[in-house]
Write an enzyme that holds these catalytic residues in place. Structure first.
Site, PDB file in Angstrom:
ATOM      1  N   LYS A 222       1.936  -6.529  -3.069  1.00 48.35           N
ATOM      2  CA  LYS A 222       0.800  -6.676  -4.032  1.00 48.35           C
ATOM      3  C   LYS A 222      -0.088  -5.462  -4.348  1.00 48.35           C
ATOM      4  O   LYS A 222      -0.523  -4.627  -3.265  1.00 48.35           O
ATOM      5  CB  LYS A 222      -0.133  -7.427  -2.934  1.00 48.35           C
ATOM      6  CG  LYS A 222      -1.459  -8.274  -3.594  1.00 48.35           C
ATOM      7  CD  LYS A 222      -2.226  -7.746  -4.193  1.00 48.35           C
ATOM      8  CE  LYS A 222      -3.711  -7.143  -3.892  1.00 48.35           C
ATOM      9  NZ  LYS A 222      -4.102  -6.637  -4.898  1.00 48.35           N
ATOM     10  N   GLU A 298      -2.069   3.155   6.236  1.00 49.99           N
ATOM     11  CA  GLU A 298      -2.191   4.449   5.814  1.00 49.99           C
ATOM     12  C   GLU A 298      -3.746   4.190   5.253  1.00 49.99           C
ATOM     13  O   GLU A 298      -3.778   4.012   4.047  1.00 49.99           O
ATOM     14  CB  GLU A 298      -1.351   4.991   4.525  1.00 49.99           C
ATOM     15  CG  GLU A 298       0.045   5.257   4.864  1.00 49.99           C
ATOM     16  CD  GLU A 298       0.507   6.385   5.746  1.00 49.99           C
ATOM     17  OE1 GLU A 298      -0.537   7.262   5.888  1.00 49.99           O
ATOM     18  OE2 GLU A 298       1.356   6.552   6.525  1.00 49.99           O
ATOM     19  N   CYS A 332      -6.511  10.555  -0.711  1.00 48.42           N
ATOM     20  CA  CYS A 332      -6.882  10.354   0.520  1.00 48.42           C
ATOM     21  C   CYS A 332      -6.543  11.549   1.402  1.00 48.42           C
ATOM     22  O   CYS A 332      -7.371  11.540   2.389  1.00 48.42           O
ATOM     23  CB  CYS A 332      -5.866   9.324   1.078  1.00 48.42           C
ATOM     24  SG  CYS A 332      -4.138   9.485   1.095  1.00 48.42           S
ATOM     25  N   GLU A 430     -16.061   9.395   3.127  1.00 47.69           N
ATOM     26  CA  GLU A 430     -14.998  10.042   2.117  1.00 47.69           C
ATOM     27  C   GLU A 430     -15.916   9.678   0.789  1.00 47.69           C
ATOM     28  O   GLU A 430     -16.241   8.605   0.469  1.00 47.69           O
ATOM     29  CB  GLU A 430     -13.962   8.996   2.246  1.00 47.69           C
ATOM     30  CG  GLU A 430     -12.788   9.327   1.421  1.00 47.69           C
ATOM     31  CD  GLU A 430     -11.468   8.257   1.535  1.00 47.69           C
ATOM     32  OE1 GLU A 430     -11.760   7.045   1.848  1.00 47.69           O
ATOM     33  OE2 GLU A 430     -10.313   8.674   1.265  1.00 47.69           O
TER      34      GLU A 430
HETATM   35  P1  NAP Z   1      -8.891  -0.816  -0.891  1.00 48.54           P
HETATM   36  O1  NAP Z   1      -9.989  -1.594  -1.626  1.00 48.54           O
HETATM   37  O2  NAP Z   1      -8.610  -1.171   0.350  1.00 48.54           O
HETATM   38  O3  NAP Z   1      -7.751  -1.484  -1.804  1.00 48.54           O
HETATM   39  C1  NAP Z   1      -6.285  -1.123  -1.502  1.00 48.54           C
HETATM   40  C2  NAP Z   1      -5.509  -2.316  -1.550  1.00 48.54           C
HETATM   41  O4  NAP Z   1      -5.957  -3.369  -0.962  1.00 48.54           O
HETATM   42  C3  NAP Z   1      -5.451  -2.974  -3.199  1.00 48.54           C
HETATM   43  O5  NAP Z   1      -4.451  -3.397  -3.514  1.00 48.54           O
HETATM   44  C4  NAP Z   1      -6.660  -4.133  -3.209  1.00 48.54           C
HETATM   45  O6  NAP Z   1      -6.433  -5.217  -3.773  1.00 48.54           O
HETATM   46  C5  NAP Z   1      -6.318  -4.811  -1.523  1.00 48.54           C
HETATM   47  N1  NAP Z   1      -7.403  -5.293  -0.912  1.00 48.54           N
HETATM   48  C6  NAP Z   1      -8.779  -5.206  -1.197  1.00 48.54           C
HETATM   49  N2  NAP Z   1      -9.394  -6.011  -0.137  1.00 48.54           N
HETATM   50  C7  NAP Z   1      -8.347  -6.927   0.357  1.00 48.54           C
HETATM   51  C8  NAP Z   1      -8.160  -7.826   1.418  1.00 48.54           C
HETATM   52  N3  NAP Z   1      -9.507  -8.469   1.978  1.00 48.54           N
HETATM   53  N4  NAP Z   1      -7.233  -8.344   2.171  1.00 48.54           N
HETATM   54  C9  NAP Z   1      -6.155  -7.720   1.570  1.00 48.54           C
HETATM   55  N5  NAP Z   1      -6.124  -6.911   0.559  1.00 48.54           N
HETATM   56  C10 NAP Z   1      -7.249  -6.231   0.055  1.00 48.54           C
HETATM   57  O7  NAP Z   1      -8.881   0.754  -1.266  1.00 48.54           O
HETATM   58  P2  NAP Z   1      -9.505   1.347  -2.289  1.00 48.54           P
HETATM   59  O8  NAP Z   1     -10.851   1.862  -2.166  1.00 48.54           O
HETATM   60  O9  NAP Z   1      -9.036   0.815  -3.796  1.00 48.54           O
HETATM   61  O10 NAP Z   1      -8.616   2.676  -2.507  1.00 48.54           O
HETATM   62  C11 NAP Z   1      -8.918   3.986  -1.934  1.00 48.54           C
HETATM   63  C12 NAP Z   1      -8.851   4.246  -0.426  1.00 48.54           C
HETATM   64  O11 NAP Z   1      -7.368   4.053   0.012  1.00 48.54           O
HETATM   65  C13 NAP Z   1      -9.506   5.116   0.124  1.00 48.54           C
HETATM   66  O12 NAP Z   1     -10.073   5.059   1.299  1.00 48.54           O
HETATM   67  C14 NAP Z   1      -8.214   6.010   0.412  1.00 48.54           C
HETATM   68  O13 NAP Z   1      -8.620   7.268   1.308  1.00 48.54           O
HETATM   69  C15 NAP Z   1      -7.342   5.164   0.804  1.00 48.54           C
HETATM   70  N6  NAP Z   1      -5.766   5.833   0.507  1.00 48.54           N
HETATM   71  C16 NAP Z   1      -5.200   5.997   1.588  1.00 48.54           C
HETATM   72  C17 NAP Z   1      -3.850   6.587   1.648  1.00 48.54           C
HETATM   73  C18 NAP Z   1      -3.219   6.958   2.710  1.00 48.54           C
HETATM   74  O14 NAP Z   1      -1.836   7.326   2.477  1.00 48.54           O
HETATM   75  N7  NAP Z   1      -3.603   7.376   3.858  1.00 48.54           N
HETATM   76  C19 NAP Z   1      -3.447   6.939   0.415  1.00 48.54           C
HETATM   77  C20 NAP Z   1      -4.010   6.479  -0.844  1.00 48.54           C
HETATM   78  C21 NAP Z   1      -5.632   5.854  -0.667  1.00 48.54           C
HETATM   79  P3  NAP Z   1      -7.664  -5.299  -5.253  1.00 48.54           P
HETATM   80  O15 NAP Z   1      -7.159  -3.963  -6.121  1.00 48.54           O
HETATM   81  O16 NAP Z   1      -6.969  -6.501  -5.842  1.00 48.54           O
HETATM   82  O17 NAP Z   1      -8.704  -5.234  -4.693  1.00 48.54           O
END
Ligand code: NAP
Length: 527
Positions: A222, A298, A332, A430
């Site tokens: 997904k 992650e 990240c 962050e």
């Molecule tokens: P996010 O809101 O957590 O979204 C990431 C993924 O999760 C998307 O596919 C999103 O789908 C999905 N998602 C959102 N709510 C969900 C739920 N309730 N249940 C299941 N899936 C759900 O993260 P973001 O803010 O877009 O991305 C940035 C974050 O990712 C930052 O905190 C960054 O540090 C972290 N990150 C970590 C790494 C690592 O390797 N540690 C790498 C890259 C990014 P939708 O898009 O459809 O909402």
């Protein structure tokens, strides 16, 4: 997140990323640019065969069961690129069932068979690097050169795990009994569900799916709803590479909460691999408790970047520029808190301000010379603006930027603020945007305490020429990855992952396979 130092095969790769980042930079102030897709790219996007709009389930490209779709937009311009299937519960269950059925045969393929398919997939990514990069830039906004580097990084994971697949081995253990022999074998965990973010929509998926398939798992994926096109394009190449029906399934959709819950609660899913925010990660862990799944998380980071008195200031400033502003600060592992020791504080601040001024150029990712693309959403702009305002209110002094950039609604000027106190919002959350806060410190212990004062621990960087200090600080930082005198830590050969609330499990490297394998102990008796 990029893998630096890739093999020669992936020559136009992120191995050159820092250099490219600097080459792309040009003299003069960060500039505005018309936020339009250039005509030659628009034509490509209109005709691209790798742009898919449907979900892929059991080897077939399908509309959502109820026919729903959602729009994918270019964050630089707001223009619609296309619409894709907006899957709901029924589609997700179909994907899970297909993956479960395919697991029964995929798990028994030989490592060599899986290796050959993964290798073909790597080659196809390399062959289509330019198209994949253009799709990525269109949906994510990052500069084309960074997008090309990301695609090369993704290909490197397929190449790596095509090799690692053939090195899955077990153990023979001497039993303390004459009539018995102990064996340890490794088996694929089962169907793995993967949820990926928008900031590396190609390489994050590649990193997960390559390891899963190498181990003998099947997948339900997904991708983020902002950036589903890179993931769909990858799946198309997987199909071309010969991945059998049912082994790869992808559901695109805007109802992430519903899709996520189904994946977590399904007894047919053995593992969740998630990259994204810490809050969503925690929710997925909770939702998976009832079925006790393997979890790879992650999650968010908040990397400290420490510059000690003995540091090579020029090298440290260049690395800070790269670490902070790559992908417009939306990685990240981006430096989020730059801690600088007293004696060199002013010199470092001046150098970094000069580099920002000279090297960074804000604009459309399709325009040559752009180093800073848009942020992913208006919400992201608001968060960045809030962090800047808070830091200034608490006494921080603005050296560069500080406001939205005229290139468009979702652009923010590269920002440098000095004298930021440690209780500022930006030192505790962050930012995920192009803002570099400088914090002054006096002693090593103080810097390490500030660095470790947060609940997350993904990457940490420091610059020092004191050998004893290098070893001491590297050991004391509470993070999963340390860059000592470098900001370029990521590589397919090295384990990627965090500690504390940055998650669990490792991706890439030989350790990345462990997350998709169960250990089984066999005791052979009656000998
Ligand atoms: P996010 O809101 O957590 O979204 C990431 C993924 O999760 C998307 O596919 C999103 O789908 C999905 N998602 C959102 N709510 C969900 C739920 N309730 N249940 C299941 N899936 C759900 O993260 P973001 O803010 O877009 O991305 C940035 C974050 O990712 C930052 O905190 C960054 O540090 C972290 N990150 C970590 C790494 C690592 O390797 N540690 C790498 C890259 C990014 P939708 O898009 O459809 O909402």
């Amino acid at each position: 997140m990029f893998a630096y130092g890739l093999s020669v095969r992936y020559g136009r790769s992120i191995a050159v990323s820092l250099q490219r980042f600097q080459e792309l930079s040009h003299s003069g102030r960060a500039m505005s640019s018309a936020a339009k897709v250039l005509p030659q790219y628009q034509q490509f996007l209109d005709e691209a065969k790798l742009i898919r709009q449907k979900a892929y389930i059991n080897g077939k490209w399908n509309d959502a069961c109820d026919g729903a779709t959602f729009e994918v937009r270019n964050p630089a311009t707001g223009d619609r690129i296309t619409s894709v299937a907006d899957c709901s519960a029924k589609d997700v269950h179909q994907a899970i069932n297909a993956a479960q059925k395919a697991f029964k045969t995929w798990r028994d393929t030989t490592a060599k068979e899986r290796s050959v398919i993964l290798r073909r997939w790597a080659d196809l990514m390399t062959k289509h690097q330019k198209e994949l990069a253009m799709i990525l830039t269109a949906e994510n906004g990052k500069p084309l050169a960074e997008a090309e580097a990301e695609v090369a990084s993704g290909a490197s994971f397929f190449e790596w795990y095509s090799e690692e697949a053939r090195h899955i081995t077990g153990d023979i253990i001497n039993a303390p009994f004459k009539d018995r022999q102990f064996f340890v074998i490794k088996e694929p965990v089962g169907v793995a569900a993967m949820i990926t973010p928008w900031n590396f929509p190609s390489s994050m998926l590649a990193r997960k799916v390559s390891a899963a398939l190498a181990a003998g798992c099947t997948c339900v994926m997904k991708p983020a709803s902002e950036t589903p096109l890179s993931a769909l394009a990858l799946v198309q190449l997987g199909e071309e590479a010969g991945v059998p029906p049912g082994v790869l399934n992808i559901v695109t959709g805007t109802n992430a909460a519903e899709i996520g819950k189904i994946l977590c609660e399904s007894p047919l899913i053995a593992k969740i691999s998630f990259t994204g925010s810490t809050n969503v990660g925690k929710l997925l862990i909770q939702q998976s408790a009832s079925t006790v799944k393997r979890m790879s998380m992650e999650l968010g980071g908040h990397a400290p970047f420490i510059v000690f008195n003995s540091a090579d200031i020029k090298a440290a400033a260049e690395a800070a520029l790269f670490s902070k502003f790559r992908a417009s600060g939306q990685t990240c592992v981006c430096a989020n808190r730059i801690l600088v020791q007293d004696k060199i504080y002013d010199a470092f601040a001046d150098q970094l301000a000069e580099l920002i001024d000279k090297k960074l150029r804000v604009g459309n990712g399709f325009e040559s010379g752009t180093t800073q693309g848009p942020l992913i959403s208006k919400k992201a702009i608001d968060k960045v603006a809030k962090h800047v305002e808070d830091a200034l209110q608490r006494g921080g002094k603005l050296l560069s930027g500080g406001q939205k950039h005229p290139a468009g609604e979702q652009f923010f000027a590269p920002t440098l603020i000095r004298d930021v106190p440690t209780d500022a919002l930006i030192c505790n959350e962050e930012t995920f945007g192009p803002v570099a806060p400088l914090v002054r410190f006096a002693e090593e212990d103080e810097a390490v305490a500030i660095a470790n004062s947060v609940r997350v621990g993904l990457a940490g960087y420091f610059y020092s020429q004191d050998v004893a200090q290098i070893w001491r600080v590297a050991k004391r930082l509470e993070v999963g990855m340390v860059g000592a005198n470098t900001a370029m830590i990521s590589s397919v050969e090295a384990p990627f992952g965090g500690v504390k609330e940055s998650g669990m499990g490792r991706e890439g490297s030989r350790y990345g396979l462990d997350d998709y394998l169960n250990i089984k102990y066999i005791c052979l008796g009656g000998l």
